[in-house]
Design a protein around this motif. Structure first.
Motif, PDB file in Angstrom:
ATOM      1  N   GLY A   8       0.771  -1.233   0.000  1.00 25.23           N
ATOM      2  CA  GLY A   8       0.000   0.000   0.000  1.00 25.23           C
ATOM      3  C   GLY A   8       0.802   1.283   0.000  1.00 25.23           C
ATOM      4  N   GLY A   9       2.126   1.189   0.100  1.00 31.70           N
ATOM      5  CA  GLY A   9       2.918   2.406   0.082  1.00 31.70           C
ATOM      6  C   GLY A   9       2.926   3.055  -1.292  1.00 31.70           C
ATOM      7  N   GLY A  10       3.503   4.252  -1.366  1.00 35.05           N
ATOM      8  CA  GLY A  10       3.576   4.927  -2.652  1.00 35.05           C
ATOM      9  C   GLY A  10       3.917   6.393  -2.500  1.00 35.05           C
ATOM     10  N   LEU A  11       3.804   7.109  -3.599  1.00 37.32           N
ATOM     11  CA  LEU A  11       4.077   8.546  -3.635  1.00 37.32           C
ATOM     12  C   LEU A  11       2.757   9.305  -3.643  1.00 37.32           C
ATOM     13  N   VAL A  12       2.581  10.177  -2.679  1.00 43.19           N
ATOM     14  CA  VAL A  12       1.372  10.973  -2.574  1.00 43.19           C
ATOM     15  C   VAL A  12       1.744  12.424  -2.348  1.00 43.19           C
ATOM     16  N   ARG A  13       0.745  13.308  -2.417  1.00 44.61           N
ATOM     17  CA  ARG A  13       0.978  14.724  -2.176  1.00 44.61           C
ATOM     18  C   ARG A  13       0.513  15.100  -0.775  1.00 44.61           C
ATOM     19  N   GLN A  84       1.788  14.536   5.484  1.00 42.53           N
ATOM     20  CA  GLN A  84       2.710  15.658   5.378  1.00 42.53           C
ATOM     21  C   GLN A  84       4.075  15.133   4.951  1.00 42.53           C
ATOM     22  N   PRO A  85       4.922  15.989   4.389  1.00 41.89           N
ATOM     23  CA  PRO A  85       6.259  15.524   3.992  1.00 41.89           C
ATOM     24  C   PRO A  85       7.026  14.843   5.128  1.00 41.89           C
ATOM     25  N   LYS A  86       6.796  15.262   6.366  1.00 42.23           N
ATOM     26  CA  LYS A  86       7.495  14.648   7.496  1.00 42.23           C
ATOM     27  C   LYS A  86       7.059  13.208   7.739  1.00 42.23           C
ATOM     28  N   VAL A 119       5.830  11.510   0.715  1.00 42.70           N
ATOM     29  CA  VAL A 119       4.846  12.586   0.640  1.00 42.70           C
ATOM     30  C   VAL A 119       5.540  13.831   0.089  1.00 42.70           C
ATOM     31  N   SER A 120       5.073  14.293  -1.045  1.00 45.73           N
ATOM     32  CA  SER A 120       5.662  15.480  -1.663  1.00 45.73           C
ATOM     33  C   SER A 120       4.904  16.727  -1.223  1.00 45.73           C
TER      34      SER A 120
END
Length: 121
Positions: A8-13, A84-86, A119-120
């Motif tokens: 379930g991980g990935g790149l999100v905003r 959040q990015p953190k 998280v971008s």
């Protein structure tokens, strides 16, 4: 045999939601407490959330309190909101042979390989 497997991980905003899942090779985690930990580059592993074997007791780390929800059944999941990015880190699912959760990683004997969450901004 207990073998957690995360997905379930990935790149999100920033502001998005993400749900991580953890399975035990198609079986439940039975009498084991389970937890999500995370580790960001250059930082120590920290607990995100945990739940007791019977599901009646949960713990959330201060950094995610109010933004995450865990649930367990056949799948142990972590719903994360307002990311959040953190929150960028590798997230690990872990199982403890004790029925009550612990905040200490050393109490969890079984670990998955981890899933990356980025998280971008």
């Amino acid at each position: 045999q207990v073998q957690p497997v995360e997905s379930g991980g990935g790149l999100v905003r920033a502001g998005d939601s993400l749900k991580l899942s953890c399975t035990n090779s198609g079986r439940t985690f039975g009498y084991y407490a389970v937890a999500w930990f995370r580790q960001a580059p250059g930082k120590e592993r920290e607990i995100v959330a945990a739940v007791s074997a019977n599901g009646t007791s949960t713990y959330y780390g201060d950094s995610v309190k109010g933004r995450c929800t865990v649930s367990r059944g056949t799948i142990f999941s972590l719903q994360m909101n307002s990311l959040q990015p953190k929150d960028t880190a590798v997230y690990y699912c872990a199982a403890s042979p004790w029925t009550m959760w612990s905040r200490e990683a050393k109490m969890y004997y079984y670990w998955g390989q981890g899933t990356q969450v980025t998280v971008s901004s």
